[in-house]
Design an enzyme around this catalytic site. Structure first.
Site, mmCIF file in Angstrom:
data_model
loop_
_atom_site.group_PDB
_atom_site.id
_atom_site.type_symbol
_atom_site.label_atom_id
_atom_site.label_comp_id
_atom_site.label_asym_id
_atom_site.label_seq_id
_atom_site.Cartn_x
_atom_site.Cartn_y
_atom_site.Cartn_z
ATOM 1 N N HIS A 299 0.777 -1.591 -0.080
ATOM 2 C CA HIS A 299 -0.239 0.058 0.128
ATOM 3 C C HIS A 299 1.010 1.081 0.403
ATOM 4 C CE1 HIS A 299 -3.135 -2.423 1.863
ATOM 5 N NE2 HIS A 299 -3.554 -2.055 0.921
ATOM 6 N N TYR A 467 3.715 0.231 4.908
ATOM 7 C CA TYR A 467 4.470 -0.775 5.807
ATOM 8 C C TYR A 467 3.687 -2.309 5.743
ATOM 9 C CZ TYR A 467 5.672 2.974 7.913
ATOM 10 O OH TYR A 467 5.709 5.163 7.835
ATOM 11 N N HIS A 468 2.816 -2.505 4.117
ATOM 12 C CA HIS A 468 1.966 -4.044 4.360
ATOM 13 C C HIS A 468 2.095 -4.715 2.902
ATOM 14 C CE1 HIS A 468 -0.843 -1.455 5.746
ATOM 15 N NE2 HIS A 468 -0.578 -1.904 6.656
ATOM 16 N N PRO A 469 3.839 -5.134 2.629
ATOM 17 C CA PRO A 469 4.044 -5.795 1.627
ATOM 18 C C PRO A 469 3.457 -7.195 2.403
ATOM 19 C CG PRO A 469 6.029 -5.810 3.151
ATOM 20 C CD PRO A 469 5.226 -4.973 3.632
#
Length: 530
Positions: A299, A467-469
């Protein structure tokens, strides 16, 4: 429990690599099933001098970035985002990224999980969500009250956050809601957090700290796993560096919970991955799985910042705020900065919201590294339905080297268009009833940025990871799937994955709660083999 000392007998029923959101929940659930668990964490304790108190104070999370509890990765240059290298913080500590994030507790939608298919639809995952949480508000069929993780609304939210909910609801024509955790991601509302009495509850604090003396639990910190050990195609343990020694730890099974960056890296270092990538680095192919490292999604967030006429979280003395939090766990540091949210479509023809606004009563830009004097609020559009995707690769066969991270940000033009629309809508929200009365003028992008071209350039230069891999060891049945629907790695035995890398498609919301749900469900599947 065995921790830093001892460690002479490393035999376990299950080795878990990574003490983050998925790994801590998995470890607790396996202990409850009677398994002997060896949990390996490359980072250290969450009580280390200099960072321990910062971990516990929710709003202090930006001060943990680029410290000893952060892997502090960088991507390769992103040609569609100004040629920049993006900083990617990832937790390197007990609790993993749940120890350094913004403590937002939000599930994906019913549509998200139904799209994952058999075994992972909303009705399949809801019991696991309910089972991990100790919800402090009004319950109901969607919420759990007997879990380990304290979740619910914070004891207090800033008046600016409530003004945002009013403004977003009116401007966007969406309802004001009390929760985003009932399966529908729409509307505007105050976010839930995983706090307990003004402190962060990381996955480690909630699930493992209460059982640290369990006789079947061994936790090693500072343990860097180098590769998996094999008997044919069966994973039978790991090789690691710990306290200056190289050790082999045997086990009945191994679960990788090292996150969407390092789980695929460890698979490839162990000979499981795309044969071309492994051959490039001289690694013998054990299982040719083309999907390992692929399907990377994340994101992107864009800062849209305004001056405030009323005092914000960042308008006072840091020393006074810290003293207040130490005294009674209240005040600015008891916030999580991103206090409210809204979900909206960037275009009228979209079937569901592709943008999520993160509202903070503070100046938040460049992960908190850039500051500004005065009072501010941020209305940040986040792209929660990205079309761009990238890959995690190896930079070398050295297991201590950082992997190659290439998210291919904005490589699909639709992502850029959505974020430009998001910036325009953020301005509309800030001018809406509620925020208009406290809006003292736009700081970023600034009044001079009015054309689509100018805003597109701003997005390219200022967007950052939220911070959403996910997605680099995706579950499924196709040729690119890495794990099956029980999270077992295709073509192997005794090997599972239990972290955000298994998401076959990124959810339309923050990913930490879903990562914990994945850990809980992994325990169901791994437990069957014990």
């Amino acid at each position: 429990m065995t921790t830093q000392t001892g460690a002479t007998d490393l035999r376990a029923d299950v080795i878990i690599v990574g003490a983050g959101s998925g790994g801590c929940v998995l470890a607790r659930r396996l202990l409850d099933k009677g398994a002997r668990v060896l949990l390996l964490e490359a980072g250290g304790s969450d009580t280390q001098p200099g960072t321990g108190l910062l971990i516990r104070a929710p709003a202090a999370f930006p001060k943990l970035f680029k410290t000893g509890v952060d892997w502090a990765f960088d991507t390769v240059e992103q040609p569609h985002a100004g040629g920049r290298r993006f900083y990617w913080p990832r937790g390197k500590v007990l609790g993993g990224s749940s120890a350094i994030n913004a403590t937002i507790y939000i599930r994906g939608s019913k549509a998200d999980f139904d799209g994952w298919g058999e075994g992972w639809r909303w009705d399949d995952v809801l019991p696991a969500f309910r089972g991990i949480e100790k919800f402090t508000g009004e319950g109901g069929e969607f919420r759990g009250d007997a879990g380990e993780l304290a979740v619910g609304h914070r004891a207090a939210s800033h008046s600016l956050s409530h003004a945002f909910v009013q403004a977003a609801s009116g401007v966007l024509g969406v309802p004001a809601v009390t929760s985003f955790n009932h399966g529908t991601l729409e509307g505007a509302g105050i976010l839930e957090s995983n706090h307990h009495r003004g402190e962060r509850q990381s996955a480690f604090r909630a699930f493992l700290q209460p059982v640290l003396n369990h006789p079947n639990l061994t936790v090693l910190t500072g343990a860097r796993v180098l590769e998996l050990l094999w008997d044919g195609k069966r994973a039978v343990g790991v090789r690691m560096r710990w306290r200056g020694r190289t050790l082999d730890a045997p086990a009945g099974g191994v679960v990788l919970a090292a996150g969407a960056v390092q789980t695929p890296q460890l698979l490839m270092l162990s000979g499981v991955g795309p044969d071309t990538e492994l051959a490039r680095h001289g690694i013998t192919v054990r299982v040719n799985l083309p999907g390992v490292g692929g399907g990377l999604q994340d994101h992107l967030a864009v800062p849209v910042i305004f001056r405030s006429k009323v005092q914000s979280l960042d308008g006072g003395s840091e020393g006074a705020a810290f003293a207040q939090w130490l005294l009674n766990r209240t005040g600015p540091l008891a916030s999580n900065i991103a206090e409210a949210s809204a979900f909206v479509r960037s275009g009228p023809d979209l079937p569901h919201a592709d943008l999520q606004y993160h509202f903070g009563p503070a100046y938040f830009r460049d992960h908190g590294f850039q500051r500004a004097d005065g009072w501010h609020f941020s209305v940040g559009p986040v792209l929660v339905e990205p079309y761009s995707s990238g890959r995690i690769g190896l930079s070398s066969a050295d297991p201590l080297a950082a992997p190659r991270i290439d998210p291919q940000y904005l490589s699909d033009e639709r992502d850029l268009r959505a974020l430009v629309s998001g910036v325009r809508q953020a301005r509309d929200i800030a001018a809406g009833e509620g925020l208009r009365q406290v809006n003292a003028g736009e700081v970023l992008p600034g009044d001079a940025s009015t054309s689509d071209a100018a805003l597109a350039d701003y997005v390219r230069q200022e967007c950052a990871t939220l911070y959403h891999p996910v997605g680099t060891a995706a579950l499924g049945d196709g040729d690119d799937a890495v794990v099956d629907r029980t999270l077992a790695v295709h073509g192997t035995q005794g090997l599972w994955v239990a972290d955000a890398s298994v998401m076959p498609r990124i959810i339309h919301a923050n990913t930490n709660a879903t990562s914990m749900m994945i850990g809980a469900r992994a325990a169901e599947f791994v437990g069957r083999s014990l």
